[in-house]
Design an enzyme around this catalytic site. Structure first.
Site, PDB file in Angstrom:
ATOM      1  N   ASP A 145      18.745  16.313   9.210  1.00 10.44           N
ATOM      2  CA  ASP A 145      17.579  16.391  10.085  1.00 10.44           C
ATOM      3  C   ASP A 145      16.313  16.716   9.303  1.00 10.44           C
ATOM      4  O   ASP A 145      15.290  16.048   9.442  1.00 10.44           O
ATOM      5  CB  ASP A 145      17.797  17.484  11.137  1.00 10.44           C
ATOM      6  CG  ASP A 145      18.833  17.108  12.172  1.00 10.44           C
ATOM      7  OD1 ASP A 145      18.640  16.090  12.852  1.00 10.44           O
ATOM      8  OD2 ASP A 145      19.826  17.838  12.317  1.00 10.44           O
ATOM      9  N   ILE A 146      16.371  17.755   8.489  1.00 12.85           N
ATOM     10  CA  ILE A 146      15.148  18.307   7.903  1.00 12.85           C
ATOM     11  C   ILE A 146      14.570  17.402   6.817  1.00 12.85           C
ATOM     12  O   ILE A 146      13.352  17.191   6.749  1.00 12.85           O
ATOM     13  CB  ILE A 146      15.418  19.730   7.373  1.00 12.85           C
ATOM     14  CG1 ILE A 146      15.646  20.668   8.565  1.00 12.85           C
ATOM     15  CG2 ILE A 146      14.266  20.225   6.510  1.00 12.85           C
ATOM     16  CD1 ILE A 146      16.068  22.064   8.177  1.00 12.85           C
TER      17      ILE A 146
END
Length: 396
Positions: free
Chosen positions: A175-176
């Site tokens: 995600d990040i």
């Protein structure tokens, strides 16, 4: 004035990847309007809480990645709310969403539809497998989370101990990292628009980003035809570059250059090792015996003693937990911990600060995360009532 003070972002995202992307933009001053589905972002109620889950408006997960944003609750399936959203699009610079491919089309809010309202709009999507507009695949439309992306992108296969199972990286890098690259793409598109007046579609896929993150595995396989796998904390081409057990914890040592190796051997009182293995190739060829020699030394000494002996001359550090990070003066000097108000509690919550540092327009968390639909009146110029649904006022 902040760096992105003139940028308005409509944020249709939820959970982690999209909110982290728009959080980066908010920290740099963008006006981020979080357009939330009825009931709000799925992770509003996720723990932990500062003190009392019953009284606090949301948990740490939501607070961490939604600080500094404004909130508007809309049901895009209704004509009234869809039109309200389109009115915001006309005044926006960027729209960001992380739905499955085709979802916005079902709302009749596709990229092409939004362009009719705002021809200079930058439209950005974060999906597990990308959008057909930038490259169609048979995976598009499938759901994806961090775990899925790490597994498919090769990250899990090269993470963990050699005799253990594939292991996901602790933080949600699927995600990040995707979110960070999406923010880069958005800012590149903004720069392009300033030069040409043209908006465009920005697309980052979690699977794609994990392949990019594991770039070393790609060129290794290209060169030797062997698929890389797990080898613990060591490095396939650098030695020593590993974690070692100390008398009271663990330290990492990266002494792969000739100079650092000689200094490490001197600190160990082993000049014979420096003489016998003077170059990188000889050290790589004998990594197992040399690793054991280093480990024998580190186990006999406390972490502080090891670091004192290396005295900044060899790249080395303790393996810290979060309590250590909170106590580290460096972290405070760099303003990497930020306190924000926690609605429903008399205490503050600490969140990670911005790692992007700028001398003239320093990014920073710009206040707490919003209450659900908190900014309806100022965004739409109407009372906090929508389609017969009364929204209760909340105190901070």
């Amino acid at each position: 004035m902040s760096a992105l003070a003139d940028l308005r972002v409509l944020d249709l995202t939820q959970v982690l990847a999209g909110p982290y992307c728009t959080m980066l933009l908010a920290d740099m001053g963008a006006d981020v309007v979080k357009v939330e589905r009825p009931g709000g972002d799925l992770i509003r109620e996720n723990p932990p809480y500062v003190s009392d889950a019953e009284s606090e408006a949301y948990g740490g997960y939501f607070q961490s990645v939604n600080r500094g944003k404004r909130s508007l609750e809309l049901d895009l399936r209704t004509d009234a709310d869809r039109e309200a959203f389109l009115s915001l699009v006309e005044r926006a610079d960027v729209v960001v969403e992380n739905f499955k491919a085709g979802t916005m089309e079902r709302f009749d809010l596709s990229y092409e539809t939004l362009l009719e309202r705002n021809p200079q709009l930058i439209y950005s999507s974060i999906r597990g497998f990308g959008d057909p507009r930038t490259g169609e695949t048979d995976r598009q439309g499938q759901p994806s989370f961090d775990l899925i992306a790490q597994a498919l992108g090769g990250v899990m296969e090269i993470t963990g101990q050699a005799d253990g199972p594939p292991t996901k990286v602790g933080p949600g890098v699927g995600d990040i990292f995707t979110a960070a690259l999406n923010a880069v793409g958005i800012l590149a598109a903004v720069h392009h628009r300033e030069r040409t007046g043209e908006g465009q579609y920005v697309d980052t896929a979690m699977y794609d980003c994990m392949v990019s993150l594991a770039e070393r595995a790609v060129y290794q396989y290209s060169c030797d035809g062997d698929a890389p796998t797990r080898q613990g904390n060591s490095h396939p081409t650098l030695f020593p570059y590993d974690a070692f057990e100390a008398g009271d914890g663990y330290v990492v040592v990266a002494a792969f250059s000739d100079g650092h190796w000689e200094t490490l051997c001197a600190a160990m009182d082993r000049p014979d090792l420096a003489a016998e293995y003077p170059d990188a190739s000889s050290r790589r060829a004998n990594r197992e015996s040399l690793r054991e020699a280093i480990a024998d030394w580190t186990r006999e000494h406390a972490t502080d003693e090891i670091l004192e002996r290396l005295a900044g001359r060899v790249p080395a550090a303790p393996v810290q937990d979060t309590a250590d990070i909170f106590a580290d003066p460096h972290v405070h000097d760099r303003e990497m911990l930020a306190d924000v108000a926690q609605p429903g509690s008399d205490e503050v919550m600490t969140v990670a600060g911005s790692p992007i540092k700028m001398t003239e327009t320093m990014p920073e968390p710009r206040g707490r995360a919003p209450l659900l639909d908190e900014h309806r009146a100022e965004l739409l110029g109407e009372e906090r009532v929508d389609s017969g649904r009364e929204v209760a006022e909340s105190d901070d």
